[in-house]
Design a protein around this motif. Structure first.
Motif, PDB file in Angstrom:
ATOM      1  N   MET A   7     -15.038 -31.254   8.632  1.00 12.38           N
ATOM      2  CA  MET A   7     -14.245 -32.299   8.351  1.00 12.38           C
ATOM      3  C   MET A   7     -12.962 -32.050   8.758  1.00 12.38           C
ATOM      4  N   ASN A   8     -12.011 -32.725   9.356  1.00  9.54           N
ATOM      5  CA  ASN A   8     -10.772 -32.669   9.638  1.00  9.54           C
ATOM      6  C   ASN A   8      -9.631 -33.191   8.572  1.00  9.54           C
ATOM      7  N   VAL A   9      -8.886 -32.234   8.311  1.00  9.49           N
ATOM      8  CA  VAL A   9      -7.829 -32.692   7.363  1.00  9.49           C
ATOM      9  C   VAL A   9      -6.526 -32.448   8.009  1.00  9.49           C
ATOM     10  N   PRO A  10      -5.670 -33.542   7.811  1.00  7.63           N
ATOM     11  CA  PRO A  10      -4.346 -33.505   8.512  1.00  7.63           C
ATOM     12  C   PRO A  10      -3.507 -32.584   7.970  1.00  7.63           C
ATOM     13  N   ILE A  11      -2.670 -31.697   8.698  1.00  8.54           N
ATOM     14  CA  ILE A  11      -1.688 -30.789   8.150  1.00  8.54           C
ATOM     15  C   ILE A  11      -0.471 -31.213   7.766  1.00  8.54           C
ATOM     16  N   GLY A  12       0.225 -30.969   6.701  1.00  7.61           N
ATOM     17  CA  GLY A  12       1.559 -31.517   6.296  1.00  7.61           C
ATOM     18  C   GLY A  12       1.586 -32.586   5.413  1.00  7.61           C
ATOM     19  N   PRO A  13       2.616 -32.867   4.929  1.00  8.63           N
ATOM     20  CA  PRO A  13       2.564 -34.012   3.944  1.00  8.63           C
ATOM     21  C   PRO A  13       2.276 -35.330   4.534  1.00  8.63           C
ATOM     22  N   ALA A  14       1.453 -36.036   3.604  1.00  8.19           N
ATOM     23  CA  ALA A  14       1.070 -37.174   4.162  1.00  8.19           C
ATOM     24  C   ALA A  14       1.729 -38.517   3.285  1.00  8.19           C
ATOM     25  N   ASN A  36       0.210 -33.672   0.479  1.00  4.90           N
ATOM     26  CA  ASN A  36      -0.995 -34.039   1.338  1.00  4.90           C
ATOM     27  C   ASN A  36      -2.151 -34.736   0.739  1.00  4.90           C
ATOM     28  N   ALA A  37      -2.076 -35.993   0.835  1.00  3.24           N
ATOM     29  CA  ALA A  37      -3.402 -37.052  -0.051  1.00  3.24           C
ATOM     30  C   ALA A  37      -4.583 -36.299   0.428  1.00  3.24           C
ATOM     31  N   CYS A  38      -4.767 -35.987   1.670  1.00  5.35           N
ATOM     32  CA  CYS A  38      -6.249 -35.902   2.141  1.00  5.35           C
ATOM     33  C   CYS A  38      -6.697 -34.388   1.289  1.00  5.35           C
ATOM     34  N   GLY A  39      -5.612 -33.541   1.416  1.00  2.00           N
ATOM     35  CA  GLY A  39      -5.856 -32.216   0.752  1.00  2.00           C
ATOM     36  C   GLY A  39      -6.062 -32.322  -0.722  1.00  2.00           C
ATOM     37  N   ALA A  40      -5.282 -33.024  -1.431  1.00  2.00           N
ATOM     38  CA  ALA A  40      -5.502 -33.061  -2.732  1.00  2.00           C
ATOM     39  C   ALA A  40      -6.648 -33.718  -3.187  1.00  2.00           C
ATOM     40  N   GLN A  61      -9.424 -33.769  -1.292  1.00  2.00           N
ATOM     41  CA  GLN A  61     -10.537 -32.713  -1.138  1.00  2.00           C
ATOM     42  C   GLN A  61     -10.733 -31.553  -2.179  1.00  2.00           C
ATOM     43  N   TYR A  62      -9.716 -31.133  -2.500  1.00  2.00           N
ATOM     44  CA  TYR A  62      -9.506 -30.010  -3.884  1.00  2.00           C
ATOM     45  C   TYR A  62     -10.341 -30.668  -5.082  1.00  2.00           C
ATOM     46  N   ILE A  63     -10.055 -32.055  -5.292  1.00  2.00           N
ATOM     47  CA  ILE A  63     -10.473 -32.888  -6.494  1.00  2.00           C
ATOM     48  C   ILE A  63     -11.923 -32.878  -6.318  1.00  2.00           C
ATOM     49  N   ILE A  64     -12.542 -33.177  -5.281  1.00  2.00           N
ATOM     50  CA  ILE A  64     -14.030 -33.317  -4.999  1.00  2.00           C
ATOM     51  C   ILE A  64     -14.555 -32.133  -4.961  1.00  2.00           C
ATOM     52  N   ASP A  65     -13.977 -30.993  -4.504  1.00  2.00           N
ATOM     53  CA  ASP A  65     -14.671 -29.811  -4.540  1.00  2.00           C
ATOM     54  C   ASP A  65     -14.399 -28.756  -5.805  1.00  2.00           C
ATOM     55  N   ALA A  66     -13.720 -29.380  -6.522  1.00  2.00           N
ATOM     56  CA  ALA A  66     -13.303 -28.447  -7.751  1.00  2.00           C
ATOM     57  C   ALA A  66     -14.412 -28.354  -8.870  1.00  2.00           C
ATOM     58  N   LYS A  67     -14.605 -27.438  -9.620  1.00  2.00           N
ATOM     59  CA  LYS A  67     -15.363 -27.637 -10.857  1.00  2.00           C
ATOM     60  C   LYS A  67     -14.589 -28.504 -11.919  1.00  2.00           C
ATOM     61  N   PRO A  68     -15.622 -29.206 -12.786  1.00  2.00           N
ATOM     62  CA  PRO A  68     -15.072 -30.138 -13.732  1.00  2.00           C
ATOM     63  C   PRO A  68     -14.045 -29.639 -14.402  1.00  2.00           C
ATOM     64  N   ALA A  69     -13.931 -28.451 -15.171  1.00  2.00           N
ATOM     65  CA  ALA A  69     -12.763 -28.234 -15.835  1.00  2.00           C
ATOM     66  C   ALA A  69     -11.420 -27.972 -14.942  1.00  2.00           C
ATOM     67  N   GLU A  70     -11.588 -27.257 -13.485  1.00  2.00           N
ATOM     68  CA  GLU A  70     -10.578 -27.311 -12.783  1.00  2.00           C
ATOM     69  C   GLU A  70      -9.931 -28.690 -12.363  1.00  2.00           C
ATOM     70  N   ARG A  71     -10.834 -29.445 -12.058  1.00  2.00           N
ATOM     71  CA  ARG A  71     -10.724 -30.973 -11.631  1.00  2.00           C
ATOM     72  C   ARG A  71      -9.776 -31.652 -12.882  1.00  2.00           C
ATOM     73  N   ASN A  72     -10.364 -31.606 -13.977  1.00  2.00           N
ATOM     74  CA  ASN A  72      -9.490 -32.325 -15.125  1.00  2.00           C
ATOM     75  C   ASN A  72      -8.127 -31.599 -15.409  1.00  2.00           C
ATOM     76  N   ARG A  73      -8.114 -30.422 -15.107  1.00  2.00           N
ATOM     77  CA  ARG A  73      -6.519 -29.548 -15.345  1.00  2.00           C
ATOM     78  C   ARG A  73      -5.906 -30.135 -14.174  1.00  2.00           C
ATOM     79  N   TYR A  74      -6.277 -30.141 -12.854  1.00  2.00           N
ATOM     80  CA  TYR A  74      -5.588 -30.470 -11.807  1.00  2.00           C
ATOM     81  C   TYR A  74      -4.834 -32.000 -12.170  1.00  2.00           C
ATOM     82  N   ILE A  75      -5.937 -32.846 -12.285  1.00  2.00           N
ATOM     83  CA  ILE A  75      -5.391 -34.320 -12.712  1.00  2.00           C
ATOM     84  C   ILE A  75      -4.417 -34.422 -13.750  1.00  2.00           C
TER      85      ILE A  75
END
Length: 72
Positions: A1-8, A45-49, A51-65
């Motif tokens: 998967m290609n993720v753009p580098i830098g702020p989006a 970086n919206a794409c990076g954020a 992707q992090y939410i998708i890949d994170a475990k539920p507890a990490e995801r909730n904490r990040y959101i």
């Protein structure tokens, strides 16, 4: 998967009304140049954020959101 580098996206807050605006790379300078009215609060970086939410475990995801939520 290609993720753009830098702020989006750039997040600005109106200094008097508190309005939050998210603008793309192409328009950030319009608000940045109006420093009397707008304050640049963050860049993301919206794409990076997402992707992090998708890949994170539920507890990490909730904490990040929760950390993204703005409180007055």
């Amino acid at each position: 998967m290609n993720v753009p580098i830098g702020p989006a996206a750039f997040v600005f807050r109106h200094k008097r009304t508190g309005q939050i605006v998210v603008v793309p790379n192409e328009r950030w300078h319009e608000l940045y140049d109006k420093k009397d009215d707008w304050e640049h609060t963050t860049s993301l970086n919206a794409c990076g954020a997402l992707q992090y939410i998708i890949d994170a475990k539920p507890a990490e995801r909730n904490r990040y959101i929760k950390s993204l939520t703005e409180y007055p």
